[in-house]
Every structure is written in C-alpha cells, then in structure tokens.
Write an enzyme that holds these catalytic residues in place. Sequence first.
Site, PDB file in Angstrom:
ATOM      1  N   HIS A 282      42.263  47.129  35.261  1.00  0.00           N
ATOM      2  CA  HIS A 282      43.086  46.873  36.448  1.00  0.00           C
ATOM      3  C   HIS A 282      42.239  46.793  37.709  1.00  0.00           C
ATOM      4  O   HIS A 282      42.743  46.501  38.775  1.00  0.00           O
ATOM      5  CB  HIS A 282      44.056  48.049  36.598  1.00  0.00           C
ATOM      6  CG  HIS A 282      43.270  49.322  36.691  1.00  0.00           C
ATOM      7  ND1 HIS A 282      42.690  49.912  35.595  1.00  0.00           N
ATOM      8  CD2 HIS A 282      42.861  50.038  37.750  1.00  0.00           C
ATOM      9  CE1 HIS A 282      41.995  50.970  35.983  1.00  0.00           C
ATOM     10  NE2 HIS A 282      42.077  51.054  37.275  1.00  0.00           N
ATOM     11  N   CYS A 283      40.942  47.120  37.584  1.00  0.00           N
ATOM     12  CA  CYS A 283      40.120  47.229  38.800  1.00  0.00           C
ATOM     13  C   CYS A 283      39.044  46.160  38.892  1.00  0.00           C
ATOM     14  O   CYS A 283      39.078  45.286  39.748  1.00  0.00           O
ATOM     15  CB  CYS A 283      39.419  48.591  38.819  1.00  0.00           C
ATOM     16  SG  CYS A 283      40.497  49.955  38.937  1.00  0.00           S
TER      17      CYS A 283
END
Length: 447
Positions: A282-283
Amino acid sequence: MQQKIIQHQEQAHKQIHRDERHGKPRRVAVIGLGYVGLPLVLLSEEAGYQVMGVDSDTAKVEALKQRIAPYLSAKEQVRFRKSKLSLLSDTSYLKNADIILMCVPTPVYDNHEPNLEPVKEASRLIAANLRAGQLIIIESTVNPGVCEEVILPILKSRSGLSAGSDYFFAHCPERINPGDEKWTISNIPRVVGAADPRSLRYAASFYRSILDGDVHPMRSLKEAEAVKVVENSFRDINIAFVNELAMSFDRLRIDLLNVIRGASTKPFSFLPHYPGCGVGGHCIPVDPYYLITYAAQNGFTHRFMSLAREINNKMPHYTVDLLAAALKRIHRPLSGARIALLGLSYKKDVPDLRESPALAIKEELLRRGAIVRAYDPLVPEHSTEKNLERTIAGTHGAIIATDHTAFEKLQPELFLREGVTIIIDGKNCLSKETFLAAGIDYKGIGR
Ligand code: SAJ
C-alpha cells in the site's frame, strides 16, 4: 450564518484555553479501523483514553464487533479482545471526541492518479462533527499540499471553524511495517507537522502519551507530508536500481545477490536492497505517484522517480519472460503450459494482496495463454488450489512470487517427483545451488 460562525469562534477560543489548562484530553476517535487505525486506537486505550472508532466498511465493522481483525499482530489481537472500543454506528458521537485521527487509505487509480476520495469523505465526516477545541490529526499518507489545499478547506467550508484559532490540526504520517516484530507501531519514531505552534505541541504531546518512539516536530504541514512520500520514494528508487541491475546482470551472467553481499561489506554509504518480481503493498508502489502528480501540477517532472516506477512495474513481466525462455529450452510454448504460481501476497508472511506483483504475474501468464494454478497458504481464499502438492502436480513450471517462510524451505524433490524441472524464483528465496545440483532449470531475479 455569519453570527453563528462568530459565536462558534468565540466559544472556540474559550474551549482551546480550557483544554490547554485542563491537561490531556480523554476521548480519542479514529476514522478508518484498518491495519493503521486499529492498532493506534488500541494504543490510545492502553494509554488511558476512552476510544471510539468509525469505518465505512460495514462488513469490517461487523467483524470488529466480534473482535475479529486478521491484520493485527498476535499481541494486538490479545489487546483487542479486551478492548472497550466503541464502534460508532451514529457518527455524530464524533462530536464528543477530544482528538480525531484520520487513518483512511490513500490509494491510486489504475492510471496511477492519486485517489483522495477516502480522505475527502473522512474530512466531510469530521467537518460535520467538528467542534471548538478538538484536535484533528491526519495519519493517512498524503503528498505535500493535501492538508492545506484539500482537507482544511473542506473543514472550513462545512464548519466555519478555522484550524489554529478554533481547533487544533496536525499531520503525523503513519509508519507501519506489517509483519515486523522489531519495529512496531509503538516504537517506530514519528514526525509531526501542524498548522500552528499550539497544534504542534498538542499533537506531539498526544503521541508521546501513547508511543514509546521519539516524536520529531517538523516546521510545517508540508514538511511532514513530504517526509513520508520521500522516505518511501527513496525505497522505491533503490529497489528499481537493483531491479535494473538484475536485468543487466542476467545477461552478463553475474550473480547480483553475491555482488550486493559484497557491496554490503562496505561499512558505510551502501544500503542493500534486493531484486525481485516486483514491488507491492500500500506504500512503496503508491506514495511516489502522489509526489510525482503534485509536482507535475506545479510544473516539475520527476523523471527519475517516474523511471523507477516504470522499472519496478516491469518486473512481473520480466519474471514471466524468464519462465517463457526456460520453457523454450524444453521446446514448450508458454501458451497452454500449466504453471504453478506460489505466493499471492505482496510481502513475506503477510496476508495482503494490495498492489501485489504476484497478481500482475498471474494476469500476464493468463494473457499469454498459460493455465495458472495459484497457491498462497496465507491467502487461501484467493488460491485456486488447496495445498502445495496439488498446485505443483502436473505443471510444466513454477514461479515463486512471495518469499513466505513456508516456501523458503522447499526442496527439489517436491518438484522432481511431479516432473517439474523449471523454477523461476521471483524472490530469490530458494537455494540456487541446491536446485541447480538437482538438475532443475532454476532461475532467480538477478542470479
Ligand atoms: N521489495 C523489494 N526489494 C527490497 C525491499 C522490498 O523488491 O529490497 C518489495 C517487497 O517484496 C514488497 C515491496 O517491495 O513487494 C514493499 O516491501 P516493503 O518491505 O517496503 O514493505 P511495506 O510495503 O510494508 O513497506 C513498509 C513501509 N512502511 C511505511 O510506509 C510506514 C515502508 O516505509 C518501510 O520502508 C517498509 O515497510 C520496510 O522497511 O519494511
């Protein structure tokens, strides 16, 4: 309306002074009860705050009511089962919170454009319940400018209240490393930026009351926003560097892993990163796009960061190319070949499919006509097979796409007895020497 706003602001000034005089707040609310918000709310409860939570995902809220949250660590699960967290179905109770933390996702669309809808929705929810003296903290990862140009205008236009004079406002970008037992949400150092000095002091003192790690004040909201996208873009670029080296050294027949091990003997100014079948989560594959897009809107093109994203996004295809080349060596086309895909999650021993390279590999295999059998022991619901043996049986080759501990222990015999002699190790997690010695056409990424 004008008169009402003035009354609000007068009340706000009194409220802020009262809050400052009467010590720490009591009630903390979190919007977004995922792998960032839920651990945070549990830490707040452990530090003595009353805690309440809101999440737009009704299924998740129902599971949370049963105290079910698979994304928590074992230790956090124990804490959660004892928690008195109230899950608000009536969000107007947010008015009662002294501190509201926004922990909603900041994904990108398929075209890599930032998707700020969750942040805007949460901002509207806060605005509807904003009252004088509250402290609003944004934990969601955003690019510089989002707090001042997106969030604060929503709060102002819908409440009439101003950050700094009527309520407190700060940004403390989340720092979570899923699966990491050493660096946990409690001890990872944090940076905090704010709209004004009092908000900065208030937010920093809140985090110091719930965390063990250091809390570093930044000089502005933009600096705090920039820290997170910079630290993750730094990682993305370094991974792209070794991924490009991997594609080069595959042609030069140099084992890049050994070269990285060699370079790591230098005790300074070399930080090892490792090649693989792609960059998920997600990063890392997401945050750079927030800065790339915002800078472009302000007239600057991040060529280097964009190229790093291009290289990392290419790795799933490169992995499938390696498989196709191995199949060609035994005169078998990829189209129609049965392929075992081992691993679906983006990260070792973590059950998370977000931006997972394994999914891109599966898509590319199917696009090129392969028949895919997928298995991930941590993500059974997305596996096409129930176990490893059934996944491998009758296939013409295998790709390791996640370096789960369960896969690191695999031995050649498991494959040989099923007649599988081609393995592409997308995470370089198997013993190359052992598999080559057993007569398997083993290929890693960069080795
Ligand atoms: N990866 C590589 N090569 C590497 C490191 C990672 O290909 O050398 C891949 C992984 O396989 C994965 C992706 O990159 O697919 C992301 O891996 P990650 O280890 O960065 O894991 P994340 O996504 O959980 O990143 C988190 C981030 N934490 C926050 O954003 C708060 C990131 O900032 C951390 O640097 C990272 O954990 C970490 O250090 O493990």
